[in-house]
Design an enzyme around this catalytic site. Structure first.
Site, mmCIF file in Angstrom:
data_model
loop_
_atom_site.group_PDB
_atom_site.id
_atom_site.type_symbol
_atom_site.label_atom_id
_atom_site.label_comp_id
_atom_site.label_asym_id
_atom_site.label_seq_id
_atom_site.Cartn_x
_atom_site.Cartn_y
_atom_site.Cartn_z
ATOM 1 N N TRP A 324 37.026 8.761 56.328
ATOM 2 C CA TRP A 324 37.097 9.852 57.546
ATOM 3 C C TRP A 324 38.093 9.449 58.057
ATOM 4 O O TRP A 324 39.086 10.590 58.421
ATOM 5 C CB TRP A 324 36.000 9.563 58.410
ATOM 6 C CG TRP A 324 36.003 10.532 59.685
ATOM 7 C CD1 TRP A 324 35.462 11.721 59.489
ATOM 8 C CD2 TRP A 324 36.699 10.202 60.866
ATOM 9 N NE1 TRP A 324 36.078 12.412 60.872
ATOM 10 C CE2 TRP A 324 36.539 11.602 61.825
ATOM 11 C CE3 TRP A 324 37.367 9.287 61.223
ATOM 12 C CZ2 TRP A 324 37.212 11.623 62.826
ATOM 13 C CZ3 TRP A 324 38.029 9.418 62.638
ATOM 14 C CH2 TRP A 324 37.842 10.478 63.301
ATOM 15 N N HIS A 325 38.715 8.183 58.215
ATOM 16 C CA HIS A 325 40.088 7.918 58.853
ATOM 17 C C HIS A 325 41.351 8.348 57.976
ATOM 18 O O HIS A 325 42.186 8.921 58.577
ATOM 19 C CB HIS A 325 40.279 6.612 59.222
ATOM 20 C CG HIS A 325 39.531 6.136 60.346
ATOM 21 N ND1 HIS A 325 38.345 5.658 60.333
ATOM 22 C CD2 HIS A 325 39.725 6.229 61.752
ATOM 23 C CE1 HIS A 325 37.930 5.362 61.474
ATOM 24 N NE2 HIS A 325 38.747 5.757 62.324
ATOM 25 N N GLY A 326 40.957 8.613 56.662
ATOM 26 C CA GLY A 326 42.290 8.994 55.921
ATOM 27 C C GLY A 326 42.145 8.712 54.371
ATOM 28 O O GLY A 326 41.089 8.258 53.999
#
Lengths: 473, 370
Positions: A324-326
């Site tokens: 989700w972060h990257g």
């Protein structure tokens, strides 16, 4: 239009004045104005993506009542799938396409194929992860019977695009925010003042802590780890942990402060995360709106601790949090590390329970030691978060073992802010309320003097306008 | 009472008053600073508000150029621009029969960063000398240099401005702006601004400027001072490719090129303190190099210019070898004084004549001119 920019200051004053003074008596007009302001705010980042956020809003607004109206469970599931697949497909295209192509290229090269699939020129819309998740929380909550579909499209559009939390959260649940738009919410006394107090606190965290730590310690350390001594690199890791905390919690404070000043309430997103005594405990304190989203909508959906293998379910959840972060393998590794540690803690807890051994109680020195240990675990795992790639993280780690380099260029400001950030983390929690109360109670002149002084201090300490770290997610 | 009637539910009155007082305090402090400036330098805010920026973004050429057809008189420097936004006399798209057009392409040194009037800039001095040497032709030397231009912008200047002007010769003094990319990163040439609005704090506000100027020590970064880039690790291929791209674009138009190697005021044979003193301007532009690194990186880039001139068989003027160093010819580390401009213009004119780069019927000799 970043929160710490002059542009945003002008925008905010106008929006506050319009919403709180001119349109205060006309709730529907006020909401329409806030919707317009939110889209304007988003278009100041990139006007092309207004259509994207509108599209995601429209899909979920249309699907919501279909889920509620469906009489059999199969139909409900199908409509929910429409919402999830379409929203996540948009997110996937913009955020993960090149990651997928790049990974495919590596795989094909390793298998002996020649040639490469070309990467696509895709711009990442700011805040896409936040508003996509916010939109799907609406259909998921309808599916679970927690809320009823909202009638007004503009209310729903405002819930998705509400500018204070649009680009970096906190992720607001439909069940929490939509009732506020319908007026089912009692505003706290002194909402404006306490909102402004929160904004001020957020700005201090961002400019006086996060940016100073970044410029004086973190950026040099990570840009060229080979140039610095292991002690500087170690402090660099600690400083990054405080930078990312001050940056993100500063943003959250500003977002909550603006929302409150406008008459709405957003949930807290951080609860002294570096006081955690386990990795699981850390995730109950860090980016709470996101971790609880994954817990409620992914972990429980794949079986939670009741169905299937709980460790497998946990690993799925944490890898998803990482991704989700990257879009990068470093984020996958970050998720795997945290998932692995949470599984280990759970396994030990289960084993203790089986053997009838009570949970350890941490007090005094032992409590401090445990907190420090967990802080180190978190801080070191963030090498994968900050490094940009697995290779960069490894390079930093290797440089930390090179004791022949003695360059340790600390300066008073950088180190001082790190120590202050560290100390503030362990002050009593009720000081938070104390700070707000003090600000609200002091005479008007003192409040104004304080704000002027603070703004001047912020100008002095301000480095080049640095975006909030979580904007990239 | 009146406020209550005006703003019946405006949230906390105290908060609004606090905001209003804060703004008032800002205005008072800013007003005091403006007044102080007026007393000290007779510099009126109203003048500065009415004053137009010298450099503006030119939509047609997609470049930051001078405000077209304007006269700017700031800081003891008068800059007159033509309709293209260049510090050059007006020039029409159509060329007359007996006209010779020479463009001097480059950056701030060509534009005349420190020269007080257009007449003291290098292209003007070249024109002056060429007019004497070729009296039977109408000579137009175009100043195609703008402060801060790297090879990216210089290519655009050639493609969009110089090419349609049908020039007879390109004199190219690249300047050193590309070197800063090793410290700041190469800008994304395809980057487009998709922001709906994009405004910043007006530059006439003194409060922030004064505060920032007087608190530099707070922002000093100790960790960076030991973090210089080693020139030996630089990849100069992108720079060479940028040079080649311009040469090929000019060659395609069959326009002769005279390349000029970059020169500088600070040299290795000077005492180190003198080098550092003279290099101050350049070091401020390229903070990631120490003085030795800067010397190396400047030489390495000149080597690339020489290599490209050899590869394409182009004449080159080795200004780096011929021009004396020191402050007589330079206003700072790289920009020429009037004496420096005259010296360079003389060398360039001689080289043009020697190499037969201009299709003039007859070049007079210097003796004949005298």
């Amino acid at each position: 239009m970043s929160f710490q920019s002059f542009q945003f200051f002008v925008f905010l004053i106008i929006v506050l004045f319009m919403a709180r003074v001119v349109l205060a008596k006309y709730q529907n007009l006020k909401k329409l104005f806030l919707l317009f302001a939110s889209y304007f705010f988003y278009m100041c980042w990139d006007y092309r993506f207004a259509a994207l956020i509108l599209g995601i809003t429209a899909i979920n607004y249309i699907v919501g009542p279909k889920i509620a109206e469906a009489t059999d469970k199969g139909a409900k599931k199908r409509w929910l799938a429409v919402s999830l697949l379409s929203s996540l497909a948009i997110l996937g295209y913009f955020k993960y396409t090149n990651f997928f192509i790049d990974s495919m290229n590596i795989l094909l090269t390793n298998l002996g194929f020649s040639g490469e699939l070309p990467l696509l020129n895709i711009a990442l819309p700011v805040g896409i992860s936040f508003y996509t998740f916010q939109s799907i929380s609406y259909t998921l909550d309808i599916y679970r019977g927690k809320i009823k579909p909202v009638e007004s499209f503009s209310d729903f559009a405002l819930f998705v695009a509400f500018f204070p939390q649009l680009v970096a959260g906190p992720i607001v649940r439909a069940a929490d925010f939509l009732p506020q738009l319908e007026g089912k919410h009692k505003e706290e006394d002194n909402a404006m003042e306490s909102g402004i107090a929160l904004i001020v606190r957020g700005l201090i965290k961002k400019i006086a802590f996060a940016d100073i730590l970044a410029v004086h310690i973190v950026d040099p350390a990570f840009a060229n780890p080979g140039n610095f001594s292991p002690i500087f690199l170690l402090i660099g890791i600690y400083a990054y942990s405080y930078q990312v905390y001050m940056d993100f919690s500063g943003y959250t404070d500003i977002a909550r402060g603006i929302a409150r000043a406008l008459g709405y309430e957003l949930h807290i997103n951080f609860n002294r995360p570096y006081k955690a005594i386990s990795v699981s405990n850390f995730w109950q304190r860090w980016h709470i709106s996101m971790s609880s989203f994954f817990r409620d909508y992914l972990f429980f959906s794949v079986g939670g601790s009741k169905y299937g293998n709980v460790y497998f379910n946990l690993m799925i959840t944490f890898v998803a949090i990482g991704i989700w972060h990257g879009a990068g393998w470093n984020f996958v590794v970050y998720g795997l590390i945290h998932g692995g540690l949470v599984c280990l803690e759970r396994w030990r807890r289960n084993r203790r329970a089986d053997q009838g051994i009570p949970e350890p109680e941490y007090k005094g020195f032992r409590l401090g030691l445990q907190m420090f240990w967990i802080f180190n675990v978190i801080a070191f795992s963030r090498l994968f978060f900050r490094g940009g790639s697995v290779e960069s993280a490894m390079e930093y780690g290797t440089a930390m073992t090179n004791f022949s380099v003695t360059n340790t260029p600390f300066d008073v400001l950088g180190l001082g802010m790190l120590l202050l950030a560290f100390a503030l983390q362990y002050t009593p929690t009720h000081w938070n309320i104390f700070w707000k109360d003090i600000y609200c109670r002091v005479p008007l002149v003192v409040q104004s003097m304080f704000m002027v002084t603070l703004t001047y201090v912020l100008i002095v300490l301000s480095t080049e306008e640095a975006p909030f770290i979580y904007f990239q997610f | 009472m009146l406020l209550k009637r005006l703003f019946p539910s405006s949230g906390s009155k105290k908060a609004w008053f606090a905001l209003a007082y804060t703004l008032l305090a800002f205005c008072l402090i800013e007003g005091a600073l403006q007044f102080r400036l007026y007393l000290k330098e007779e510099d009126r805010l109203s003048d500065r508000l009415l004053e137009e920026d010298t450099v503006v973004f030119n939509e047609e050429f997609q470049l930051n150029l001078l405000r077209p057809s304007s006269v700017s008189d700031k800081d003891n420097q008068i800059i007159k621009s033509n309709s293209f936004g260049l510090r050059s006399p007006e020039i029409s798209l159509e060329k007359r029969a007996n006209e010779l057009r020479v463009a001097v392409l480059g950056a701030s040194t060509v534009m005349g960063h420190t020269n007080p009037v257009n007449e003291e800039t290098l292209p003007y001095r070249i024109q002056d000398q060429l007019e004497q040497l070729i009296p039977n032709k109408k000579i137009n030397v175009i100043n195609a240099g703008i402060n801060g231009f790297s090879l990216f912008e210089q290519k655009t200047v050639f493609d969009k401005i110089l090419k349609p002007l049908n020039i007879d010769l390109l004199v190219w003094y690249t300047g050193f702006n590309d070197i800063a990319f090793y410290c700041t990163g190469v800008p994304d040439q395809n980057e487009t601004n998709y922001r709906l609005v994009d405004f910043k704090l007006p530059n006439w506000i003194l409060t922030s400027e004064l505060l920032v100027k007087n608190t530099e020590f707070v922002r000093e970064i100790k960790a960076e001072s030991d973090n210089f880039v080693d020139p030996a690790e630089l990849d100069l291929m992108p720079y060479r490719e940028r040079l080649q791209a311009i040469v090929e674009a000019v060659n395609e138009e069959n326009i002769p090129i005279l390349m000029v190697a970059n020169t500088r005021a600070f040299r290795r044979d000077m005492p180190r303190e003198k080098q550092i003193e003279l290099a101050e301007f350049s070091q401020n532009k390229s903070l990631c190099f120490d003085i030795d690194g800067l010397q190396d990186v400047y030489d390495m880039h000149n080597d690339e210019i020489i290599n490209v001139s050899n590869d394409y068989n182009l004449p080159i003027l080795r200004l780096d070898q011929i021009m004396p160093a020191g402050d007589g010819y330079f206003d700072d580390s790289i920009h020429f004084t009037l004496k420096g401009n005259d010296f360079v213009a003389d060398l360039i004119t001689k080289k043009i004549a020697e190499e037969g780069l201009l299709n003039a019927d007859q070049f007079l000799t210097r003796r004949e001119v005298k």
